[in-house]
Design a protein around this motif. Structure first.
Motif, PDB file in Angstrom:
ATOM      1  N   GLN A 151       0.818  -1.214   0.000  1.00  0.00           N
ATOM      2  CA  GLN A 151       0.000   0.000   0.000  1.00  0.00           C
ATOM      3  C   GLN A 151       0.849   1.259   0.000  1.00  0.00           C
ATOM      4  O   GLN A 151       0.578   2.206  -0.745  1.00  0.00           O
ATOM      5  CB  GLN A 151      -0.924   0.005   1.220  1.00  0.00           C
ATOM      6  CG  GLN A 151      -2.017   1.061   1.164  1.00  0.00           C
ATOM      7  CD  GLN A 151      -3.221   0.625   0.345  1.00  0.00           C
ATOM      8  OE1 GLN A 151      -3.683  -0.490   0.446  1.00  0.00           O
ATOM      9  NE2 GLN A 151      -3.744   1.515  -0.479  1.00  0.00           N
ATOM     10  N   ALA A 152       1.890   1.295   0.820  1.00  0.00           N
ATOM     11  CA  ALA A 152       2.721   2.498   0.915  1.00  0.00           C
ATOM     12  C   ALA A 152       3.442   2.771  -0.399  1.00  0.00           C
ATOM     13  O   ALA A 152       3.545   3.927  -0.842  1.00  0.00           O
ATOM     14  CB  ALA A 152       3.723   2.352   2.062  1.00  0.00           C
ATOM     15  N   VAL A 153       3.939   1.717  -1.034  1.00  0.00           N
ATOM     16  CA  VAL A 153       4.642   1.877  -2.318  1.00  0.00           C
ATOM     17  C   VAL A 153       3.694   2.454  -3.368  1.00  0.00           C
ATOM     18  O   VAL A 153       4.029   3.405  -4.091  1.00  0.00           O
ATOM     19  CB  VAL A 153       5.216   0.526  -2.785  1.00  0.00           C
ATOM     20  CG1 VAL A 153       5.719   0.622  -4.227  1.00  0.00           C
ATOM     21  CG2 VAL A 153       6.336   0.075  -1.861  1.00  0.00           C
ATOM     22  N   LYS A 154       2.501   1.897  -3.436  1.00  0.00           N
ATOM     23  CA  LYS A 154       1.572   2.319  -4.484  1.00  0.00           C
ATOM     24  C   LYS A 154       1.031   3.730  -4.223  1.00  0.00           C
ATOM     25  O   LYS A 154       0.883   4.519  -5.168  1.00  0.00           O
ATOM     26  CB  LYS A 154       0.440   1.298  -4.611  1.00  0.00           C
ATOM     27  CG  LYS A 154       0.921  -0.038  -5.192  1.00  0.00           C
ATOM     28  CD  LYS A 154      -0.203  -1.037  -5.340  1.00  0.00           C
ATOM     29  CE  LYS A 154       0.315  -2.398  -5.821  1.00  0.00           C
ATOM     30  NZ  LYS A 154       0.770  -2.391  -7.227  1.00  0.00           N
ATOM     31  N   THR A 155       0.727   4.068  -2.967  1.00  0.00           N
ATOM     32  CA  THR A 155       0.235   5.427  -2.703  1.00  0.00           C
ATOM     33  C   THR A 155       1.320   6.457  -2.980  1.00  0.00           C
ATOM     34  O   THR A 155       1.032   7.560  -3.470  1.00  0.00           O
ATOM     35  CB  THR A 155      -0.277   5.552  -1.264  1.00  0.00           C
ATOM     36  OG1 THR A 155       0.723   5.088  -0.348  1.00  0.00           O
ATOM     37  CG2 THR A 155      -1.546   4.745  -1.062  1.00  0.00           C
ATOM     38  N   ASP A 156       2.565   6.109  -2.705  1.00  0.00           N
ATOM     39  CA  ASP A 156       3.667   7.033  -3.035  1.00  0.00           C
ATOM     40  C   ASP A 156       3.757   7.254  -4.544  1.00  0.00           C
ATOM     41  O   ASP A 156       3.912   8.394  -5.009  1.00  0.00           O
ATOM     42  CB  ASP A 156       4.988   6.465  -2.511  1.00  0.00           C
ATOM     43  CG  ASP A 156       6.174   7.329  -2.909  1.00  0.00           C
ATOM     44  OD1 ASP A 156       6.277   8.472  -2.409  1.00  0.00           O
ATOM     45  OD2 ASP A 156       6.987   6.872  -3.744  1.00  0.00           O
TER      46      ASP A 156
END
Length: 701
Positions: A380-385
């Motif tokens: 999730q963090a990778v994609k939202t970034d």
């Protein structure tokens, strides 16, 4: 039928009568079309002022086949053999003007005409075996007399669709008109003679070639009963008695029409056409796509790039650095090299596609892309970034798509100031081969963005299924339950290889544990770890797969997972797995019990259908048939069973409910019977007719 309402009309051009079928969109052979044709041919045959007939489907059309929806209704005359018989018995020459598809029953109609004239865009074929049927109006007998038994077996059993040039070379077309097709047909008709294929002698040819064609067809039959029947009735054409051949063909057709396999294949055929009908898209126009981009050049990203290149788009491939980007190019090059080696494409086509690929390590290269697909690591963090960066770089109006398999699409969209432009495009590995594309609608996805995604799916030759936003969407949500209950079966007494064998006997190409090894056990492990903090403590949890991963057994890529693998990649049961299973049972005090293949099949079908019912009621899936498409095209569910929801309907929902109740007793929280299953079983209904009962479609709207 009233001439004012008939889909078949007659116009006169001197002594030539043009019989035109006008039944949009594809001139399917509905009752109205059959009746109109029969009435027109009989009337014109009796009209002394008419010297010849031209049969036309209008610009760009002929007859694309049967009206499959009518097959679910009681038989209603006139039947196609009567129409075909009237065409062939007509005392005046009949010219078929094929400007488009002449498939299935449409091809049988063309074969009953004396001359077949096609445009360069004509398509000809007897495609009934794709639907678990054989031709039922003389197609096998006439085709065999035209092209020989061996060629007829190949064409019918493969359900091949011939383009105009190939149809001409085989004799299915008498000529291809480069100019005005209808004008040429009208001009030729008066000088043509009667040429009835039924009057030709029995086909001769090389018996060895016929047997070779039959053996090849049976090898690729994949359990479709229609293939063996097609071979049998085509071979019967060699006996010389056309009437007996017709009778044998018709009897086989009628029996196959009521077979479970044919019903399943008809269901899927109609489901594929229904899947693109999404509420709220009426009038929505797809955004233009000229330049596309992919973020992430790993196995999935490279596969997505190949799918887009194959569809004719220029593609920018972005990775974190130049080395990673070049590795992505090499992956794509390797895909095309394998296609060249197998003669699927030539070197020129490979070079043309690679020339449209632009690798980059700079996000600025995305500035002009009309649609960007993010295919980065499932985090999730990778994609939202990434989406936060895209919001600053992508041009206004660009479609921002994520290939996430499980993650919250709304949370990803919230990283941008334009959530209306965000959509999920969940490809399945290998992305350039697998047909399913799960199109995921977030809360704010704009109608024209959803329309763009569906148009892109069509351009890529994918089968789209629209899903609402939840953990796992349609496919992986249901698959997680399927896998969990397969693990319950193992912990309760079934060996992994026994579960896989039962699934393969049911029709899956591979069992679930073999598939897990192929995909990599670490993928599902990461998902389970992510969900661990929120897992209901009342849900039964099987830790065997965790123990395998933690021992370094990640599947085929490490040479061991649920199975051990030899150097050639052959799988075999492994003592390590047996010990891990026994330890898990001992820790819980489980006394193993026996399961038959039928027990395993019923349990796993029931839990899939039950979770599907939950997704359906929540509006995550629009219709039961969409769930069926997802599992047939993305998860290897056997086509001849029609998908999990159709298979459950066929078995009967009371039986499914009883099995789900047993599964709930085994699995605890998360395995409860779906309210929709309880309601449908009590009402004596099915999942397939749920929308017809007036239930809302829920969250996707």
């Amino acid at each position: 039928m009233d001439a004012l309402t008939s889909p078949v009309t007659i116009s006169r051009h001197g002594a030539v009568a043009v019989v035109r079928i006008d039944h949009p969109p594809v001139n399917a052979l509905s009752k109205g079309v059959r009746q109109g044709l029969l009435d027109a041919v009989r009337a014109l045959d009796a009209d002394a002022a008419v010297s010849a007939l031209v049969l036309s489907g209008g610009p760009g059309r002929f007859v694309a086949g049967a009206d499959l929806r009518e097959m679910a209704l009681p038989p209603d005359a006139p039947f196609l053999p009567e129409v075909v018989g009237a065409l062939e018995a007509c005392t005046k020459p009949v010219v078929a003007a094929l400007d488009g598809a002449a498939l299935g029953g449409g091809c049988e109609i063309a074969l009953a005409c004396d001359v077949r004239l096609g445009s360069p865009t004509a398509l000809v074929g007897l495609t009934e075996t794709r639907l678990g049927l054989i031709p039922g109006a003389g197609g096998t007998q006439r085709l065999a007399r035209l092209v020989g038994v061996a060629q007829a077996i190949a064409l019918v059993c493969e359900g091949r669709v011939l383009k105009a040039g190939e149809a001409l070379s085989l004799g299915l077309l008498d000529a291809v008109a480069e100019g005005d097709l209808l004008a040429e047909a009208i001009a030729r008709a008066p000088s043509e003679a009667k040429r009835r294929l039924s009057a030709l002698p029995a086909p001769a040819g090389d018996p060895a070639a016929a047997e070779a064609a039959a053996a090849k067809a049976l090898k690729g039959a994949k359990g479709v009963p229609a293939i063996a029947e097609a071979i049998r009735v085509i071979k019967a054409s060699r006996d010389g008695d056309f009437a007996s051949g017709l009778a044998a063909e018709r009897a086989a057709f009628l029996a196959l029409r009521e077979s479970p396999e044919a019903k399943a294949l008809r269901h899927l055929f109609l489901a594929e056409r229904e899947a693109v009908k999404v509420p709220g898209l009426e009038g929505a126009k797809a955004r233009p796509l000229a330049s596309l981009a992919v973020i992430g050049a790993g196995t999935m990203g490279a596969g997505i790039a190949v799918a887009l290149l194959d569809a004719g788009y220029p593609v920018t491939l972005v990775e974190r650095d130049a080395t990673a980007a070049q590795a992505g190019v090499e992956r794509i090059d390797a895909v095309y090299a394998r296609q060249v080696k197998s003669n699927r494409i030539d070197e020129a086509r490979k070079a043309e596609r690679l020339a449209r690929l632009t690798p980059s390590s700079d996000y600025a290269a995305l500035a002009d892309a009309d649609l960007i697909v993010e295919a980065a690591f499932e985090d999730q963090a990778v994609k939202t970034d990434i989406f936060g960066r895209l919001d600053r770089i992508a041009k206004q109006g660009a479609v921002l798509a994520t290939n996430t398999s499980y993650l919250d699409l709304d949370a990803i969209a919230a990283a941008t100031a334009r959530p209306q432009d965000v959509v999920g495009l969940h490809f399945f590995a290998p992305a350039n081969i697998m047909k399913l594309l799960e199109v995921v609608k977030a809360t704010h996805t704009a109608p024209d963005v959803l329309a763009t995604a569906l148009a892109l799916a069509k351009k890529m030759g994918k089968q789209p299924v629209v899903a609402g936003n939840c953990d796992g969407f349609i496919g992986n949500r249901i698959y997680a339950v399927y896998r969990r209950h397969a693990e319950y079966l193992v912990e309760d007494g079934a060996a992994p290889e026994a579960v896989d064998a039962a699934l393969e006997a049911f029709g899956f190409a591979m069992g679930i544990f073999a598939v897990s090894d192929m995909s990599g056990l670490d993928i599902a492990y990461a998902m389970r770890m992510r969900r661990a903090a929120t897992r209901d403590p009342n849900e039964r949890y099987v830790a065997i797969a965790d123990a395998l991963v933690e021992a370094g057994r990640l599947g085929r890529k490490t040479g061991a997972g649920w199975y051990a693998y030899d150097a050639a990649g052959n799988r075999m049961p492994d003592a390590f797995v047996t010990r891990a299973i026994e330890q898990a049972r001992a820790a819980k005090g489980i006394v193993p019990r026996a399961f038959t293949p039928a027990d395993i099949q019923l349990r796993l079908l029931a839990v899939m259908a039950n979770e599907g019912a939950k997704a359906l009621a929540e509006g995550i899936a629009l219709r039961a048939s969409d769930i069926d498409l997802a599992f047939v095209h993305g998860y290897g569910f056997p086509r001849l069973k029609g998908g999990p929801m159709f298979a459950a309907d066929t078995l009967g929902l009371p039986a499914i409910l009883a099995e789900v109740q047993a599964a709930h007793a085994t699995g605890g929280a998360g395995s409860e019977p779906a309210p929709l299953l309880l309601e449908r079983a009590a009402a004596g209904g099915t999942f397939s007719d749920w929308r017809k009962a007036g239930a809302p479609m829920g969250g996707i709207q």
